[in-house]
Motif scaffolding. Structure first.
Motif, PDB file in Angstrom:
ATOM      1  N   LEU A  23       0.837  -1.277  -0.127  1.00 20.90           N
ATOM      2  CA  LEU A  23       0.018   0.035   0.064  1.00 20.90           C
ATOM      3  C   LEU A  23       0.755   1.282  -0.141  1.00 20.90           C
ATOM      4  N   GLY A  24       1.900   1.176   0.750  1.00 19.80           N
ATOM      5  CA  GLY A  24       2.827   2.517   1.103  1.00 19.80           C
ATOM      6  C   GLY A  24       3.390   2.806  -0.380  1.00 19.80           C
ATOM      7  N   ARG A  25       4.252   1.740  -1.172  1.00 17.48           N
ATOM      8  CA  ARG A  25       4.770   1.981  -2.468  1.00 17.48           C
ATOM      9  C   ARG A  25       3.783   2.509  -3.423  1.00 17.48           C
ATOM     10  N   LEU A  26       2.547   2.038  -3.356  1.00 19.45           N
ATOM     11  CA  LEU A  26       1.451   2.229  -4.526  1.00 19.45           C
ATOM     12  C   LEU A  26       0.960   3.770  -4.063  1.00 19.45           C
ATOM     13  N   ALA A  27       0.893   4.129  -2.930  1.00 15.29           N
ATOM     14  CA  ALA A  27       0.289   5.554  -2.586  1.00 15.29           C
ATOM     15  C   ALA A  27       1.428   6.612  -2.648  1.00 15.29           C
ATOM     16  N   THR A  28       2.749   6.341  -2.609  1.00 12.69           N
ATOM     17  CA  THR A  28       3.813   7.193  -2.848  1.00 12.69           C
ATOM     18  C   THR A  28       3.799   7.598  -4.449  1.00 12.69           C
ATOM     19  N   LEU A  29       3.697   6.558  -5.339  1.00 13.02           N
ATOM     20  CA  LEU A  29       3.823   6.367  -6.657  1.00 13.02           C
ATOM     21  C   LEU A  29       2.632   7.390  -7.114  1.00 13.02           C
ATOM     22  N   ILE A  30       1.527   7.026  -6.501  1.00 15.22           N
ATOM     23  CA  ILE A  30       0.007   7.739  -7.170  1.00 15.22           C
ATOM     24  C   ILE A  30       0.307   9.374  -6.582  1.00 15.22           C
ATOM     25  N   ALA A  31       0.759   9.561  -5.574  1.00 14.65           N
ATOM     26  CA  ALA A  31       0.505  10.904  -5.179  1.00 14.65           C
ATOM     27  C   ALA A  31       1.443  11.703  -5.700  1.00 14.65           C
ATOM     28  N   SER A  32       2.721  11.040  -6.099  1.00  9.21           N
ATOM     29  CA  SER A  32       3.701  12.094  -7.084  1.00  9.21           C
ATOM     30  C   SER A  32       3.323  12.322  -8.400  1.00  9.21           C
ATOM     31  N   ARG A  33       2.731  11.224  -8.862  1.00  7.91           N
ATOM     32  CA  ARG A  33       2.165  11.431 -10.292  1.00  7.91           C
ATOM     33  C   ARG A  33       1.116  12.361 -10.255  1.00  7.91           C
ATOM     34  N   ALA A  58      -8.727  -4.176  -4.298  1.00  9.82           N
ATOM     35  CA  ALA A  58      -9.161  -5.158  -3.335  1.00  9.82           C
ATOM     36  C   ALA A  58      -7.816  -6.319  -3.013  1.00  9.82           C
ATOM     37  N   GLN A  59      -6.824  -5.992  -4.117  1.00 12.35           N
ATOM     38  CA  GLN A  59      -5.709  -7.048  -3.881  1.00 12.35           C
ATOM     39  C   GLN A  59      -4.664  -6.243  -3.624  1.00 12.35           C
ATOM     40  N   VAL A  60      -4.606  -5.290  -3.049  1.00  8.08           N
ATOM     41  CA  VAL A  60      -3.471  -4.456  -2.285  1.00  8.08           C
ATOM     42  C   VAL A  60      -2.981  -5.097  -1.171  1.00  8.08           C
ATOM     43  N   VAL A  61      -1.509  -5.117  -0.876  1.00  9.63           N
ATOM     44  CA  VAL A  61      -1.132  -5.886   0.226  1.00  9.63           C
ATOM     45  C   VAL A  61      -0.479  -4.891   1.257  1.00  9.63           C
ATOM     46  N   LEU A  62      -0.946  -5.474   2.645  1.00 11.85           N
ATOM     47  CA  LEU A  62      -0.362  -4.593   3.650  1.00 11.85           C
ATOM     48  C   LEU A  62       0.557  -5.482   4.267  1.00 11.85           C
ATOM     49  N   THR A  63       1.793  -5.073   4.517  1.00 12.43           N
ATOM     50  CA  THR A  63       2.923  -5.956   5.159  1.00 12.43           C
ATOM     51  C   THR A  63       3.047  -5.903   6.777  1.00 12.43           C
ATOM     52  N   GLY A  64       3.778  -7.074   7.333  1.00 14.23           N
ATOM     53  CA  GLY A  64       3.720  -7.079   8.609  1.00 14.23           C
ATOM     54  C   GLY A  64       2.390  -7.172   9.391  1.00 14.23           C
ATOM     55  N   GLY A  65       2.118  -6.777  10.373  1.00 13.53           N
ATOM     56  CA  GLY A  65       1.037  -6.906  11.258  1.00 13.53           C
ATOM     57  C   GLY A  65      -0.175  -5.962  10.942  1.00 13.53           C
ATOM     58  N   GLU A  89     -10.989  -5.389   8.097  1.00 13.65           N
ATOM     59  CA  GLU A  89     -12.256  -5.031   7.735  1.00 13.65           C
ATOM     60  C   GLU A  89     -12.531  -3.816   6.578  1.00 13.65           C
ATOM     61  N   ALA A  90     -11.623  -2.752   6.444  1.00 17.10           N
ATOM     62  CA  ALA A  90     -11.951  -1.873   5.797  1.00 17.10           C
ATOM     63  C   ALA A  90     -11.696  -2.304   4.020  1.00 17.10           C
ATOM     64  N   LEU A  91     -10.752  -3.265   4.166  1.00 24.03           N
ATOM     65  CA  LEU A  91     -10.359  -3.979   2.570  1.00 24.03           C
ATOM     66  C   LEU A  91     -11.547  -4.621   2.274  1.00 24.03           C
ATOM     67  N   LYS A  92     -12.233  -5.323   3.096  1.00 27.83           N
ATOM     68  CA  LYS A  92     -13.114  -6.251   2.859  1.00 27.83           C
ATOM     69  C   LYS A  92     -14.607  -5.444   2.537  1.00 27.83           C
ATOM     70  N   LYS A  93     -14.883  -4.278   3.115  1.00 26.31           N
ATOM     71  CA  LYS A  93     -15.931  -3.483   2.924  1.00 26.31           C
ATOM     72  C   LYS A  93     -15.658  -2.505   1.901  1.00 26.31           C
TER      73      LYS A  93
END
Length: 141
Positions: A23-33, A58-65, A89-93
């Protein structure tokens, strides 16, 4: 002496596939674009970034816990009106809001940042209604 005035009429459309990307890598790319920092004529006080279409939110990944440890909160303004939900829960809904929340936190605060919000289009699935804009595909490294 002539001053350089950047062209502001070029508005590109970009498609990003979020499946399997943190999620973080995706968000930084999107924000800079969206902000336009990828352009050689970047000017901080002008909105000259791209429109970004995100697919497979829906298939974005969150790492760690973070799936269970990251908590999103909302407050209605009333007593006892604090609502919380985990990232799982947020990713499901509503998976679109998870990406929007991450990206909007990286955009400038104020009038200009609010104007940039409309340049992000997020979809949970593979399809999007922006084919007429002929978006180019961008890979997330």
């Amino acid at each position: 002496m002539k001053t350089f005035v950047p062209k502001n009429d070029e508005q590109n459309w970009v498609v990003v596939d979020a499946s399997g990307v943190p999620l973080g890598r995706l968000a930084t790319l999107i924000a800079s674009r969206i902000r336009g920092k990828h352009r050689p004529d970047f000017t901080p006080n002008m909105i000259q970034g791209d429109f970004v279409v995100v697919l497979n939110a829906a298939q974005v990944v969150l790492t760690g816990g973070k799936l269970d440890g990251k908590v999103y909160t909302r407050y209605s303004g009333y007593q006892g009106g604090l609502k919380t939900e985990t990232a799982r829960e947020a990713l499901k809904k509503h998976p679109e809001r998870v990406i929007e929340h991450a990206v909007f936190g990286m955009l400038p605060k104020g009038r200009q940042g609010r104007a940039m919000h409309s340049r992000l289009k997020v979809y949970a699935g593979e399809t999007h209604p922006h084919a007429a804009q002929k978006p180019q595909k961008v890979e997330v490294r």
